[in-house]
Design a protein around this motif. Structure first.
Motif, mmCIF file in Angstrom:
data_model
loop_
_atom_site.group_PDB
_atom_site.id
_atom_site.type_symbol
_atom_site.label_atom_id
_atom_site.label_comp_id
_atom_site.label_asym_id
_atom_site.label_seq_id
_atom_site.Cartn_x
_atom_site.Cartn_y
_atom_site.Cartn_z
ATOM 1 N N LYS A 150 0.821 -1.212 0.000
ATOM 2 C CA LYS A 150 0.000 0.000 0.000
ATOM 3 C C LYS A 150 0.847 1.250 0.000
ATOM 4 N N GLY A 151 2.118 1.094 0.314
ATOM 5 C CA GLY A 151 2.973 2.265 0.318
ATOM 6 C C GLY A 151 3.068 2.895 1.687
ATOM 7 N N LEU A 152 4.245 3.445 1.954
ATOM 8 C CA LEU A 152 4.516 3.991 3.276
ATOM 9 C C LEU A 152 3.799 5.310 3.515
ATOM 10 N N LEU A 153 3.857 6.187 2.509
ATOM 11 C CA LEU A 153 3.415 7.556 2.745
ATOM 12 C C LEU A 153 1.920 7.636 3.042
ATOM 13 N N ASP B 130 2.605 1.554 5.289
ATOM 14 C CA ASP B 130 2.966 0.160 5.051
ATOM 15 C C ASP B 130 4.468 0.055 4.843
ATOM 16 N N PHE B 131 5.159 -0.628 5.758
ATOM 17 C CA PHE B 131 6.617 -0.725 5.654
ATOM 18 C C PHE B 131 7.063 -1.961 4.886
ATOM 19 N N GLY B 132 6.127 -2.741 4.399
ATOM 20 C CA GLY B 132 6.517 -3.942 3.673
ATOM 21 C C GLY B 132 6.360 -5.197 4.516
ATOM 22 N N THR B 133 6.931 -6.282 4.024
ATOM 23 C CA THR B 133 6.743 -7.577 4.651
ATOM 24 C C THR B 133 8.044 -8.047 5.281
ATOM 25 N N TYR C 15 10.882 -10.467 6.160
ATOM 26 C CA TYR C 15 11.413 -11.628 5.457
ATOM 27 C C TYR C 15 11.399 -12.869 6.355
ATOM 28 N N VAL C 16 11.261 -12.657 7.645
ATOM 29 C CA VAL C 16 11.373 -13.800 8.553
ATOM 30 C C VAL C 16 10.010 -14.403 8.828
ATOM 31 N N THR C 17 9.059 -13.563 9.241
ATOM 32 C CA THR C 17 7.765 -14.115 9.640
ATOM 33 C C THR C 17 6.699 -13.932 8.564
ATOM 34 N N ARG C 18 7.029 -13.215 7.504
ATOM 35 C CA ARG C 18 6.081 -12.881 6.431
ATOM 36 C C ARG C 18 4.931 -12.008 6.912
ATOM 37 N N GLN C 19 5.026 -11.504 8.136
ATOM 38 C CA GLN C 19 4.003 -10.566 8.643
ATOM 39 C C GLN C 19 4.305 -9.174 8.087
ATOM 40 N N PRO C 20 3.305 -8.302 8.070
ATOM 41 C CA PRO C 20 3.626 -6.902 7.778
ATOM 42 C C PRO C 20 4.545 -6.341 8.855
ATOM 43 N N ILE C 21 5.518 -5.508 8.435
ATOM 44 C CA ILE C 21 6.490 -4.935 9.370
ATOM 45 C C ILE C 21 5.790 -4.138 10.465
ATOM 46 N N SER C 22 4.743 -3.398 10.067
ATOM 47 C CA SER C 22 4.090 -2.543 11.068
ATOM 48 C C SER C 22 3.482 -3.387 12.189
ATOM 49 N N ASP C 23 3.004 -4.601 11.857
ATOM 50 C CA ASP C 23 2.471 -5.477 12.911
ATOM 51 C C ASP C 23 3.573 -5.900 13.874
ATOM 52 N N ALA D 110 12.827 0.192 8.253
ATOM 53 C CA ALA D 110 11.723 0.752 9.028
ATOM 54 C C ALA D 110 12.240 1.372 10.319
ATOM 55 N N ILE D 111 13.131 0.652 11.017
ATOM 56 C CA ILE D 111 13.654 1.171 12.285
ATOM 57 C C ILE D 111 14.427 2.465 12.050
ATOM 58 N N LEU D 112 15.301 2.456 11.030
ATOM 59 C CA LEU D 112 16.089 3.661 10.762
ATOM 60 C C LEU D 112 15.177 4.838 10.416
ATOM 61 N N THR D 113 14.168 4.572 9.578
ATOM 62 C CA THR D 113 13.300 5.668 9.142
ATOM 63 C C THR D 113 12.469 6.217 10.289
ATOM 64 N N ILE D 114 11.848 5.314 11.051
ATOM 65 C CA ILE D 114 10.992 5.808 12.134
ATOM 66 C C ILE D 114 11.824 6.551 13.166
ATOM 67 N N THR D 115 12.989 5.988 13.514
ATOM 68 C CA THR D 115 13.828 6.675 14.502
ATOM 69 C C THR D 115 14.238 8.042 13.998
#
Lengths: 454, 492
Positions: free
Chosen positions: B236-239, B243-246, B248-256, B462-467
């Motif tokens: 859906k896009g971040l802006l 949506d930060f993407g998926t 790679y480990v759990t296949r969950q959305p990053i935001s979750d 995601a961590i770098l951007t949010i921080t």
């Protein structure tokens, strides 16, 4: 207030010695009076000596060995083996790094003060033997004996029987070199960028439109020939050694600077064309401030770890470069503030009115007076670089796994709490080193501030 | 004031873009193969070294889903010798091998020809199934083994750029092809591959590598997709939607993942700031008010030592002393709650009571460094204030010393330590990497380390951007707070 500072400094100098007042001497006297800082300085010298001598203080290779009539100096030797002719004509080859020196039937043998290498195992004393515990030694005949004093593990051993003291001594070299080299990189970047930002601000560095855009295009070309074309040379160097990487990076930088310089010369000519000769300001301060803002708004440790995760081969040189490239902001900010102040002083105006070149004024006249705060920031920076390195080795990320450092020793202690010596001694080493750098930083700050004269 | 805020917000934008770009550069260059990770190991059908067709299809699906089949950025700086379409090659190793071939020989046309014929040969090997008659004539296992070796060598050549290695492998394939009569029919096809490879070297045009070129890719690229999404198909896009993407480990959305992990980090950073303020303000003020007293000197030394104390050492020492069955086993060593979780139906207060012993040691480690820093800052700020005229006036008019210090002095000395408060929220996202991993606290710090160890780069960006975003907001807030606390500061 700041103006006042300079005046007081001068006034004090005049009253003390009428002819010439030497600020360096004055600051050094002040620094010496600050006992904690001065003793820290002495302790640092001691640590540096240990670090430099560590390959011959703590090594399992003897300093001197006479075996079957042949004299050897394994610890000092660059070659790794020695061939000895037996009486029956057969040749016995001794490989310095894997020979069992302690079991060798040598005529005379002189061991290093700590006769163990940091990452070599002593199976007889494996599984965490405490400093005061019972240590076993197997002599030439294969008998089990209590450990002779000269071979004792003074600070105990790790899981595989690694000597902790030897690890500490060799870790000194790694920690100090990480701190110093990464800060060399950081202070080079920080001082140059900070000086330019503070001296030129947004409205002082003027150039013609033509030469500005020529240089911008030049940056693209310089980057292309310096880094894009050579990208595989640099990545392949990672597989060789840290020094190869450093060499490739330096070659790239030289190409980069050379091409940029060519474009700078070209830009001077382009700037003479009538339409392109309009003067424009380069907002140096804004650019540098944004750069600093970007770096300080990211979590430093995570940034360093994720950058170092890119490199396929982990090496200490990588880590030094990465730490250097990410921690220059503090130095740059202080240098910038100092240059901001200095660039408005009369003597700079005088130099300008005499027609000296900007860069000449900046580096020859302004820089020596702006170095003091940068020096303080560098001292604190070394402390934090050492902390970052030991934190990374403690976490076991971004550092080569085979290297024994203070952090990796502490990590081994974290796995086995009963081995308290693995927690206490490496931790103490990190703590002491960080403390002396911090104390020296404080001492420098006080000594370089004439307002605090005692 | 409003104008100032607006201006600051405008300056944010390029900084934020630069931060996301930096994160993106890191993730693009990172090791590991995301789509390989997504296709789970269970689908491996046992054929060694080569990939089954189903795996290739599955990988392709994930590539589209994660957007890895797109070019990285809007444009790229490349050479005349390189085609625009290099990003379309699926396999990372193959892509690198081709790119390196180009950087050695510089003639894309021949390399493309070679790559195509090599691929054709490889897929013909993948599709080839020896018929039953043949298998009857020969040893079945030996035939299958030869086939597998052929596939392995062919795929190995695809990922290689070193001339000598390729030649050795090609010779090996020739010998393998000669080992059975029914394989002879592939020989002409392979001979073509070989000829194509030789012609690469013959027609080398290295000079093309030295002419730079900028390739434009338009809006269909990974970065644009990350920011704006792909119309809601997979991202859906971040802006617009955060949506930060998926992962790679759990296949969950990053935001979750972030949502589930941030709680403890936020709790600890809030708690530590609160505790640090509660302790450090009185200490700093008292030390400054009685400058040179025994309290001042001893607190200075202790604070200085705490300040230089590495947090991981203190944490390990505390664990060794208070959570060690050989010494004092007073407190649990890791986690924030019992391994089995809270008992069923536990009320909030019961949960607090159960978690309390788990929190003590991490809270100490979280707090002490900012506490030392704050006290030292507080002392310096207070010393500045105490020497000012208005404090002398307050004393002169006969106010009690306590009132002078705590009412008139403190307010003005609070200024410098406001800055620290701005760091609470970014610190929660970045987490304290070290402390959380020592105490195994399920927060953002441990998640960050885990993400780096597992090459889970969407998480790291995601961590770098949010921080970065929160730090910038924090600076803005502290600047505004400055103006509120100190009327002398005005932003015009």
């Amino acid at each position: 207030m700041e103006e006042q500072k300079i005046n007081i400094g001068k006034a004090v100098g005049k009253s003390e010695s009428n002819n010439d007042f030497n600020f360096k001497k004055f600051a050094w006297r002040q620094f010496k009076q600050n006992k904690p800082a001065y003793y820290s300085y002495k302790f640092l010298v001691f640590l540096i000596i240990i670090a430099v001598l560590s390959p011959i203080i703590a090594t399992d290779q003897p300093l001197y060995c006479k075996y079957k009539g042949v004299s050897m100096f394994p610890a000092f030797s660059f070659s790794n083996s020695c061939e000895i002719k037996n009486e029956d004509g057969s040749i016995e080859k001794i490989q310095y790094d894997i020979a069992e020196w302690k079991q060798l039937d040598a005529t005379t043998i002189i061991f290093a003060p700590v006769a163990y290498a940091p990452n070599k195992t002593d199976y007889n004393n494996a599984d965490y033997v405490s400093p005061g515990g019972k240590q076993i030694f197997i002599d030439k005949e294969g008998n089990e004996k209590p450990m002779p004093t000269k071979f004792r593990h003074w600070l105990g051993t790790g899981k595989g029987g690694e000597d902790v003291l030897s690890g500490l001594i060799n870790g000194t070299r790694i920690s100090l070199s990480i701190g110093i080299i990464s800060m060399l990189i950081a202070s080079f970047l920080g001082i140059i960028l900070g000086a330019m930002a503070g001296y030129f601000g947004d409205k002082k560095l003027q150039t013609s439109r033509g030469s500005f855009w020529t240089v911008v295009i030049g940056v693209v070309f310089a980057f292309y020939y310096g880094f894009s074309v050579r990208s595989y040379n640099i990545t392949d160097a990672f597989a060789v050694s840290g020094f190869a990487v450093l060499l490739q990076l330096i070659i790239s930088l030289v190409i980069f600077t050379f091409i940029l310089f060519l474009f700078y010369l070209l830009g001077k000519q382009v700037g003479k064309i009538s339409f392109l000769s309009k003067r424009v300001f380069i907002p140096v301060d804004s650019i540098v401030s944004r750069l600093i803002e970007i770096l300080i708004s990211m979590p430093l440790l995570i940034l360093i770890i994720s950058i170092s995760a890119i490199a396929k081969e982990k090496s200490m040189i990588n880590l030094m470069v990465i730490i250097g490239l990410t921690t220059w902001t503090g130095i740059a900010r202080l240098t910038r503030a100092e240059f901001l102040r200095i660039s408005n002083l009369e003597y700079i105006q005088a130099a300008k009115s005499m027609g000296l070149k900007e860069f000449h004024i900046m580096f020859r006249h302004a820089l020596p007076n702006a170095l003091a705060p940068a020096l303080v920031a560098i001292a604190f920076g070394v402390a934090s670089a050492i902390l970052i390195e030991s934190a990374l080795s403690f976490l076991g990320v971004g550092v080569p796994p085979s290297t024994v450092t203070w952090g990796s020793l502490l990590n081994a202690g974290h796995e086995q709490f009963s081995a308290w010596w693995l927690v206490v001694f490496p931790g103490l080493a990190i703590f002491l080193t960080v403390t002396i750098y911090n104390l020296m930083g404080e001492g420098l700050r006080d000594a370089l501030d004439p307002r605090l004269k005692k | 004031m409003l104008q100032y805020i607006l201006k600051r917000v405008l300056i944010f934008i390029p900084t934020l873009i630069a931060i996301t770009l930096l994160g993106f550069i890191i993730s693009v260059n990172a090791p590991g193969n995301p789509e390989e990770r997504m296709v789970t190991a269970s689908q491996n059908d046992g054929s060694t070294g080569s990939q089954s067709l189903s795996q290739i299809v599955e990988k392709k699906r994930w590539r589209t889903k994660l957007g890895l089949d797109l070019p990285v950025f809007y444009f790229s700086l490349t050479s005349v010798s390189r085609p625009d379409t290099l990003y379309k090659i699926d396999d990372r190793n193959e892509k690198e091998a081709i790119d390196r071939l180009i950087s050695i020989y510089g003639n894309w046309d021949d390399i493309q020809k070679y790559y195509k014929s090599l691929n054709k040969f490889y897929s013909s090997q993948l599709l080839f199934v020896p018929d039953t008659n043949v298998l009857k004539q020969h040893n079945k296992n030996a035939v299958l083994e030869t086939m597998n070796q052929l596939k392995f060598e062919a795929s190995a050549i695809k990922g290689t750029y070193d001339k000598t290695v390729i030649e050795v492998k090609m010779n090996k394939i020739i010998t393998l092809l000669s080992s059975y009569p029914f394989l002879e029919k592939f020989k002409p096809e392979f001979e073509k591959v070989r000829q194509d490879f030789l012609s690469i070297e013959k027609n080398a045009s290295v000079w093309k590598n030295y002419i730079p070129r900028i390739a434009f890719y338009g809006f269909k690229n990974q970065y644009h997709r990350w920011l704006f999404g792909d119309g809601g198909k997979f991202s859906k896009g971040l802006l617009l939607h955060g949506d930060f993407g998926t992962s790679y480990v759990t296949r969950q959305p990053i935001s979750d993942v972030i949502y589930s992990k941030i709680g403890w980090s936020l709790f600890f950073s809030m708690l530590s700031v609160l505790l640090a303020y509660l302790v450090s303000i009185p200490i700093g003020v008292r030390a400054a008010a009685k400058r040179g007293s025994r309290f001042d000197k001893s607190s200075s030394i202790i604070l200085f030592m705490l300040y230089s104390m590495p947090s991981f050492w203190l944490a390990t020492l505390l664990l060794m002393t208070f959570a060690n069955t050989d010494a004092l086993a007073w407190l649990p060593a890791s986690g924030v709650k019992p391994a089995l979780g809270y008992p069923d139906g536990a009320s909030f207060w019961e949960m607090v009571k159960i978690s309390f012993p788990y929190i003590i040691l991490p809270a100490i480690c979280y707090t002490y460094s900012s506490f030392a820093f704050l006290s030292r800052t507080m002392r310096v700020a207070m010393l500045d204030v105490v020497n000012q005229d208005y404090i002398r006036t307050a004393r002169a008019k006969g106010l009690p010393e306590n009132k002078v210090i705590w009412k008139h002095g403190l307010r003005n000395a609070l200024l410098p330590i406001i800055t620290v408060f701005a760091n609470v929220f970014p610190a929660a996202i970045g987490g304290s990497v070290i402390i959380e991993s020592i105490f195994t606290i399920p927060g953002m710090g441990s998640e960050a380390i885990y993400a780096i160890q597992t090459n889970n780069y969407p998480m790291i960006i995601a961590i770098l951007t949010i921080t970065g975003f929160l730090t910038l907001v924090g600076y803005l807030i502290s600047d505004i707070l400055y103006a509120i606390v100190d009327p002398r500061i005005s932003y015009k």
